[in-house]
Enzyme design. Structure first.
Site, PDB file in Angstrom:
ATOM      1  N   ASP A 183       0.859  -1.172   0.000  1.00 46.50           N
ATOM      2  CA  ASP A 183       0.000   0.000   0.000  1.00 46.50           C
ATOM      3  C   ASP A 183       0.904   1.234   0.000  1.00 46.50           C
ATOM      4  O   ASP A 183       1.954   1.225   0.632  1.00 46.50           O
ATOM      5  CB  ASP A 183      -0.881  -0.036   1.256  1.00 46.50           C
ATOM      6  CG  ASP A 183      -1.882   1.105   1.300  1.00 46.50           C
ATOM      7  OD1 ASP A 183      -1.856   1.959   0.411  1.00 46.50           O
ATOM      8  OD2 ASP A 183      -2.682   1.131   2.248  1.00 46.50           O
ATOM      9  N   ASP A 207      -8.216  -7.128   0.728  1.00 44.91           N
ATOM     10  CA  ASP A 207      -7.375  -7.158   1.922  1.00 44.91           C
ATOM     11  C   ASP A 207      -8.136  -6.499   3.046  1.00 44.91           C
ATOM     12  O   ASP A 207      -9.014  -5.662   2.805  1.00 44.91           O
ATOM     13  CB  ASP A 207      -6.056  -6.411   1.697  1.00 44.91           C
ATOM     14  CG  ASP A 207      -6.236  -4.905   1.862  1.00 44.91           C
ATOM     15  OD1 ASP A 207      -5.866  -4.376   2.926  1.00 44.91           O
ATOM     16  OD2 ASP A 207      -6.772  -4.252   0.938  1.00 44.91           O
TER      17      ASP A 207
END
Length: 376
Positions: free
Chosen positions: A92, A271
Site C-alpha cells: 500500500d 485485503d
C-alpha cells in the site's frame, strides 16, 4: 505480471482468474492477509504458507519507511529477503495512513508533509518518492499514491481530492516509467479509483484510471464508514468501467459478507485487517457463523474451534481452550485465533472460486452470506 481469466459465473459478474508474478501464481478471487510492518501480526511465515496457504500478503509503505527504514530493506535485498516470505507481496502506498493521520499531516499538490506517530519527526511523501520507496521495498505490486477521502465528505472536497489523486497518478506513472526494479524481478503499478460516494466522480475517476493502461487497477476510499449498500453501488459502477482483462482490487474490504457480495460484482482481490485484529479480541469467523470466544457459553465447550474448516489449529484446539487463552491474555490465544480467522478467509475465497467454476456461485453466495453473518 500477467492476468488470465478462467471462468465466469452465469448469474453474476463473479469470475476466476490467475495472476502471475515473478514470485508465484495467485488464483483469484483472493484475500490478502495484511502484514503492515513486514509481519502478519501473531502469525509466522511458515504458518502463512503451510497452514493458511496465503498466496500473497501486504506490506505498508508508511510503516516500513519509518521502521525498519528503507536503507536496511535495501541492504537485505528487499522485503522478501528481510522477512523470509517467498511468495508475492503488495505494498500500500501510504495514502490510507495519510488519511488516518488527519491531525498530523498537511496535504498540498506537491505531496504530503506528516509527523511520525512514533516520535513526531517530520517527513514528506511525494508521488515520486513513494514510487522510489516501493521500488526499494521490492513489492511485486505497488500502489499509486492517492488521497483517501473520509465519509461523509462534501462533493467539492471529493472532487478536488480526486483531481489531485489523478495528478499524482500521472507523476507516479512517469516515475515508474523512468526507473527500473532494484532487484531481479518485475513490479506492477496499480492506480486507485477515488471519488467518495458520488456516482459522477467515481465514473470520471474509473475512466481516467482505465486510460492509464496499467497492469491492474484498484478501488479505494470505500469501507471508511459508508453504508454497505453504498459501497456495493460504487463498486458495481466502477467494475463496469474498469477493463475486464485486468485484476480489480477493492482495498480494505472487509467482512466475509462484504467479500462475497463484491466477488459477485466482479472484484478479484481483497485485503483487510479484520481477521487478525478481531482475532486478537476474541472474535472468530467460522463456517457456521461468528463466535465471540469470550462469551461464557464457550467456557466448557470441548469441541474443535471449527471442525468443518480443516487446518491444524481449527481442528486440534477446542473452543474452551482458546477461550481460556484469550481470557488470560496468553499470546498463544492471539496466535491461534489469527491463524484460524485467516484460514477461514482463504477457505472462503477458495470456495468462491470452486463455485464460480461450477456455475453455482450465486445460489451458494446467497446462502453463505446468511451463514457467515449470523452470531452463534
Amino acid at each position: 505480471m500477467k492476468f488470465k481469466l478462467h471462468s465466469r459465473d452465469p448469474h453474476s459478474k463473479a469470475r476466476t482468474g490467475l495472476l502471475t508474478t515473478d514470485h508465484g501464481d495467485i488464483p483469484t478471487p483472493i484475500f490478502m492477509p495484511v502484514g503492515t510492518a513486514g509481519s502478519v501480526k501473531a502469525v509466522h511465515q511458515r504458518e502463512l504458507e503451510h497452514d493458511i496457504n496465503a498466496q500473497i500478503i501486504l506490506g505498508n509503505t508508511y510503516h516500513l519507511y519509518l521502521r525498519p527504514g528503507i536503507g536496511l530493506l535495501e541492504k537485505a535485498g528487499g522485503l522478501h529477503k528481510f522477512n523470509g516470505w517467498n511468495r508475492p507481496i503488495l505494498t500500500d502506498s501510504g495514502g490510507y495512513q495519510v488519511y488516518s493521520l488527519a491531525e498530523n499531516r498537511k496535504i498540498k499538490p506537491e505531496g504530503v508533509t506528516f509527523k511520525s506517530h512514533f516520535d513526531g519527526s517530520k517527513h514528506f511523501f511525494s508521488p515520486e518518492s513513494v514510487m522510489d520507496i516501493q521500488r526499494s521495498i521490492g513489492a511485486d505490486i505497488i500502489m499509486a499514491f492517492d488521497e483517501c477521502t473520509p465519509y461523509p465528505c462534501e462533493y467539492a472536497y471529493a472532487k478536488k481530492s480526486m483531481k489531485m489523486t489523478h495528478d499524482w497518478l500521472a507523476r507516479c506513472v512517469s516515475r515508474i516509467d523512468a526507473t527500473g526494479p532494484k532487484y531481479d524481478y518485475t513490479q506492477a503499478l496499480f492506480p486507485i479509483v477515488q471519488g467518495s460516494v458520488y456516482k459522477d466522480l467515481r465514473k470520471e475517476s474509473a475512466e481516467f484510471i482505465a486510460s492509464q493502461n496499467q497492469q491492474g487497477n484498484a478501488i479505494g476510499g470505500l469501507s471508511v464508514g459508508e453504508p454497505h449498500e453504498m459501497m456495493y453501488e460504487m463498486t458495481d459502477l466502477v467494475c463496469d468501467i474498469l477493463p475486464a482483462d485486468k485484476p480489480r482490487y477493492l482495498m480494505g474490504v472487509g467482512t466475509p459478507e462484504n467479500i462475497l457480495e463484491c466477488i459477485a460484482l466482479g472484484i478479484d482481490m481483497f485485503d483487510c485487517v479484520m481477521p487478525t485484529r478481531n482475532a486478537r479480541n476474541g472474535m472468530l469467523f467460522t463456517t457456521q457463523g461468528i463466535i465471540n470466544i469470550r462469551n461464557e457459553k464457550w467456557k466448557d465447550d470441548l469441541t474443535p474451534i471449527d471442525g468443518e474448516l480443516g487446518g491444524y489449529v481449527s481442528t486440534f484446539h477446542s473452543k474452551a481452550y482458546l477461550r481460556h487463552l484469550i481470557i488470560n491474555k496468553e499470546i498463544l490465544g492471539a496466535q491461534i485465533a489469527s491463524i484460524h480467522n485467516l484460514t477461514f478467509y482463504l477457505w472462503l475465497v477458495k470456495q468462491a472460486r470452486l463455485k464460480i467454476e461450477e456455475g453455482t456461485f450465486t445460489n451458494w453466495k446467497n446462502k453463505m452470506v446468511k451463514v457467515v453473518s449470523q452470531r452463534l
